[in-house]
Each structure stands twice: as C-alpha cells, then as structure tokens.
Scaffold this active site. Sequence first.
Site, PDB file in Angstrom:
ATOM      1  N   ASP A 112       0.869  -1.177   0.000  1.00 24.03           N
ATOM      2  CA  ASP A 112       0.000   0.000   0.000  1.00 24.03           C
ATOM      3  C   ASP A 112       0.909   1.231   0.000  1.00 24.03           C
ATOM      4  OD1 ASP A 112      -1.643   2.106   1.310  1.00 24.03           O
ATOM      5  OD2 ASP A 112      -3.175   0.558   1.402  1.00 24.03           O
ATOM      6  N   ASP A 168      -7.624  -9.205   5.082  1.00 23.54           N
ATOM      7  CA  ASP A 168      -8.763  -9.073   6.004  1.00 23.54           C
ATOM      8  C   ASP A 168      -9.292  -7.657   6.119  1.00 23.54           C
ATOM      9  OD1 ASP A 168      -6.405  -8.083   7.373  1.00 23.54           O
ATOM     10  OD2 ASP A 168      -7.639  -8.059   9.186  1.00 23.54           O
TER      11      ASP A 168
HETATM   12  P1  IMP Z   1       1.774  -0.559   3.757  1.00 21.71           P
HETATM   13  O1  IMP Z   1       2.812  -0.501   4.851  1.00 21.71           O
HETATM   14  O2  IMP Z   1       0.980   0.734   3.719  1.00 21.71           O
HETATM   15  O3  IMP Z   1       2.364  -0.875   2.409  1.00 21.71           O
HETATM   16  O4  IMP Z   1       0.689  -1.674   4.133  1.00 21.71           O
HETATM   17  C1  IMP Z   1       1.137  -2.916   4.535  1.00 21.71           C
HETATM   18  C2  IMP Z   1       0.124  -3.917   4.953  1.00 21.71           C
HETATM   19  O5  IMP Z   1      -1.149  -3.373   5.275  1.00 21.71           O
HETATM   20  C3  IMP Z   1      -0.148  -4.924   3.844  1.00 21.71           C
HETATM   21  O6  IMP Z   1       0.846  -5.895   3.768  1.00 21.71           O
HETATM   22  C4  IMP Z   1      -1.471  -5.492   4.288  1.00 21.71           C
HETATM   23  O7  IMP Z   1      -1.280  -6.524   5.230  1.00 21.71           O
HETATM   24  C5  IMP Z   1      -2.148  -4.278   4.889  1.00 21.71           C
HETATM   25  N1  IMP Z   1      -3.004  -3.652   3.857  1.00 21.71           N
HETATM   26  C6  IMP Z   1      -2.720  -2.585   3.092  1.00 21.71           C
HETATM   27  N2  IMP Z   1      -3.732  -2.308   2.246  1.00 21.71           N
HETATM   28  C7  IMP Z   1      -4.669  -3.268   2.489  1.00 21.71           C
HETATM   29  C8  IMP Z   1      -5.954  -3.552   1.903  1.00 21.71           C
HETATM   30  O8  IMP Z   1      -6.461  -2.875   0.982  1.00 21.71           O
HETATM   31  N3  IMP Z   1      -6.614  -4.633   2.403  1.00 21.71           N
HETATM   32  C9  IMP Z   1      -6.104  -5.422   3.402  1.00 21.71           C
HETATM   33  N4  IMP Z   1      -4.911  -5.195   3.966  1.00 21.71           N
HETATM   34  C10 IMP Z   1      -4.202  -4.125   3.514  1.00 21.71           C
END
Ligand code: IMP
Length: 187
Positions: A112, A168
Amino acid sequence: MFCIFCNNSYMYIISDQILFDEHSISLKVKELAQKISSDYENENNLLLICILKGSYIFTADLSRKLDIDHDIDFMATSSYREDTKPQELKIIKDIELEIKGRHILIVEDIIDSGQTIEKVVEILKARKPESIEICSLLNKPDKSKVDIHIKYKGFDIPDKFVIGYGMDYDEKYRNLNYIGYLEELND
Ligand code: IMP
Ligand code: MG
C-alpha cells in the site's frame, strides 16, 4: 456476497463486484511462480519469507507452484495504520532461519504505502543475505510513499481497500477465494 457493517460513523458494504476471481488469481500466481522458478533455477538456497498474516494463502499457493527447491519462513510485523510512523513498525514474530548468504524472496499480499515492506527489507538486509527481492500479489501505485523495487508483482490496483485471498478487514474475509473490495456507502 452482500454484507453491511458499521465502523464509527461509516457504513461499509462488501461489494459483490469481484476485483479478481479465483481463476485470474491462480493464473497470475502460476505466472509469477514460473518467473521465479526460472530466475532461481541455478540457486539452491532460496528462502521465501511470508509476511503474516495477509500473505499466508498467497505464499502457500506460490510455493506449491514453484518447481525449484526452497525453504519457507514466517515474519509478522505490528500492523501499520495511517497514523503510524514507519520507524514505529516492530517485528512481532521473527523468522527462525539464518539468512546470511541466502537468496531471500519476501512474499507480500499487498503493498500500500510501501512502508511495511521498506522496513522489512531494511531489517533483513542488515542480516547480510546474498540477495533480497520482493514478490507482492497486489500493489497500490497511487498510495506509494517509498521508492521500492517490486521484482515480482501480480496486479496494480486502484486505491481501494481489498479483502479476501488472505487479506482481512478486522480479521474477517481472509478465507474468500476471490479478491473483492469494501465500498463506503456514505460518499
Ligand atoms: P503498507 O505498509 O501501507 O504498504 O501496508 C502494509 C500492509 O497493510 C499490507 O501488507 C497489508 O497486510 C495491509 N493492507 C494494506 N492495504 C490493504 C488492503 O487494501 N486490504 C487489506 N490489507 C491491507
Ligand atoms: Mg501484508
């Protein structure tokens, strides 16, 4: 599926529009597994690191489609939220295997902002692996806050909150065999 639930002042609906169905996911996993198998065919020390919990299903499917020997280990980080500073991310379950001198492939469900994966890479690089690459089934390019190379990427998706195939909302819907998304009704 049609399901409504509330979270503070918001009401969500689980869309019955599927982003990726079981067949498209399976084709993509196979395609990624073929690339990985071919890239690592001359190495005998590939280690997949599954980032829990979201990537447990993707890792299991990817692993079974690889036609090269590999090991698997698991890592969990504290969950990332919008207001979490990247430096506050902590390992809550570390891998058990030694990675020095090994080829590491981090397996993620979704990238994300990219802050989780950036931190995981930083932590693992300090342990001196031979190489380290990322495989993520999904990526949200519009949300990216970091400059990180995803060598094996399944699908770029729009900025939607997705569920299913391991992912989830509030610990639910991980078991869906497709990837769907939540829509806010209040808009
Ligand atoms: P980041 O650090 O913002 O890249 O997000 C990391 C983690 O957040 C991902 O590996 C997911 O486990 C969770 N995540 C981010 N976006 C989503 C989503 O749209 N649905 C579910 N989990 C998400
Ligand atoms: Mg994840």
